[in-house]
Design an enzyme around this catalytic site. Structure first.
Site, PDB file in Angstrom:
ATOM      1  N   GLY A   1      69.529 -40.900 -71.406  1.00 40.02           N
ATOM      2  CA  GLY A   1      70.460 -40.359 -70.431  1.00 40.02           C
ATOM      3  C   GLY A   1      71.453 -39.411 -71.076  1.00 40.02           C
ATOM      4  O   GLY A   1      71.526 -39.282 -72.301  1.00 40.02           O
ATOM      5  N   THR A   2      72.231 -38.763 -70.225  1.00 40.14           N
ATOM      6  CA  THR A   2      73.208 -37.784 -70.686  1.00 40.14           C
ATOM      7  C   THR A   2      74.151 -37.467 -69.539  1.00 40.14           C
ATOM      8  O   THR A   2      73.971 -37.952 -68.412  1.00 40.14           O
ATOM      9  CB  THR A   2      72.506 -36.500 -71.165  1.00 40.14           C
ATOM     10  OG1 THR A   2      73.471 -35.605 -71.699  1.00 40.14           O
ATOM     11  CG2 THR A   2      71.803 -35.817 -70.011  1.00 40.14           C
ATOM     12  N   THR A   3      75.149 -36.660 -69.805  1.00 37.56           N
ATOM     13  CA  THR A   3      76.045 -36.158 -68.774  1.00 37.56           C
ATOM     14  C   THR A   3      76.315 -34.681 -69.047  1.00 37.56           C
ATOM     15  O   THR A   3      76.909 -34.339 -70.074  1.00 37.56           O
ATOM     16  CB  THR A   3      77.377 -36.928 -68.745  1.00 37.56           C
ATOM     17  OG1 THR A   3      77.138 -38.306 -68.485  1.00 37.56           O
ATOM     18  CG2 THR A   3      78.286 -36.367 -67.660  1.00 37.56           C
TER      19      THR A   3
END
Length: 300
Positions: A49-51
């Protein structure tokens, strides 16, 4: 060769077995199965995941992202760069598989450079987004994972496009991609407006990513911030996400304390400004998730 003889240097044997890898065919897979096919079908699905976020406003386009590259419970790199420059007036956020994102941005850089040489001018942001979506759409269904927001400034002004590896291409003012995007959208929807100042835009982007890193386990590290202007993109800052979140919490506590002091100093104004439900003689029809905003009013 003479220098090698003097230094008594010998080339490493590339055919020898590595001390860190198993022998060919030594992987623990059932007999009669091709290792590559078996791992693709029954192998572990590693969560990642990431943002990343980007939004367009009067003074350009803001792009921000965290710096944590994760693979299931393992932090592969705490200081990765998820915003990749394409040319002087275009950059993009990356979300998905890191290898896929880097590879396709290299392809995009090459194609845009060739087109600029042929046409004697840089292609528009819309042309770059259309080209990227067309190239990746041919690999639909082959586990390609690239989700990007192209941020640029062309002859029409600031532009922002979202492109996904299945060929999806969208134009908009706000995009957030990754596992932390729901938390980032909550901050962006509350504070975004097109006519904000540059410093307000910087603060909004930092707080949105910092809030997402606090709630999302797969996001973290630092917050990279870029600003695309008419003169080109600019690398603004890199701040620790935890420090930004702590500062944001202190500001919220001060605001709550000020509101409490104002309500205590003027108790009559506080009571008259918020009447109790049913005193006005009106019934408000509310929509779930609308934070109590009246949509239709019916007089009893």
């Amino acid at each position: 060769m003479a220098l090698q003889d003097v230094c008594k240097w010998q080339a490493p044997d590339t055919q020898a077995l590595s001390l860190h890898l198993s022998q060919a065919g030594g992987w623990a897979v059932p007999r009669g199965c091709d290792p590559q096919t078996f791992l693709q079908t029954h192998g572990p699905r590693l969560a990642h995941g990431t943002t990343t976020l980007a939004f367009r406003f009067r003074h350009g386009v803001i792009a921000a992202a965290d710096t944590r590259s994760s693979c299931s419970n393992y932090v592969a790199c705490p200081a990765s760069r998820k915003i990749i420059p394409v040319h002087q007036h275009l950059l993009g956020t990356t979300s998905g598989t890191s290898a896929d994102c880097v590879t396709w941005y290299r392809v995009l850089q090459r194609e845009l450079r060739l087109r600029a040489l042929r046409e004697s001018q840089l292609p528009s942001v819309a042309s770059a987004a259309k080209l990227l979506s067309a190239m990746m759409s041919r690999y639909r269904g082959l586990d390609l994972c690239v989700a990007t927001a192209l941020c640029g400034w062309d002859r029409s002004g600031p532009a922002l496009f979202y492109v996904y590896s299945d060929g999806t291409r969208l134009q908009g003012d706000i995009f957030s991609v990754g596992s932390g995007s729901p938390y980032a959208y909550g901050v962006l929807d509350r504070g975004y407006h097109y006519d904000m100042t540059t410093q307000e835009a910087y603060a909004l982007a930092r707080h949105a990513v910092a809030h997402a890193t606090h709630r999302d386990a797969y996001s973290g590290g630092s917050v990279d911030l870029f600003h695309v202007r008419e003169s080109g993109w600019e690398y603004v800052s890199c701040n620790d996400a935890w420090v930004l979140y702590s500062e944001m919490q202190k500001i919220l506590e001060l605001e709550k304390q000020e509101e409490k002091e104002v309500s205590q100093a003027h108790p009559e104004a506080a009571t008259t400004s918020s009447p109790r439900a049913g005193e006005s003689g009106e019934l408000c029809a509310l929509v779930p998730g609308d934070f109590g905003l009246p949509i239709e009013t019916e007089t009893l």
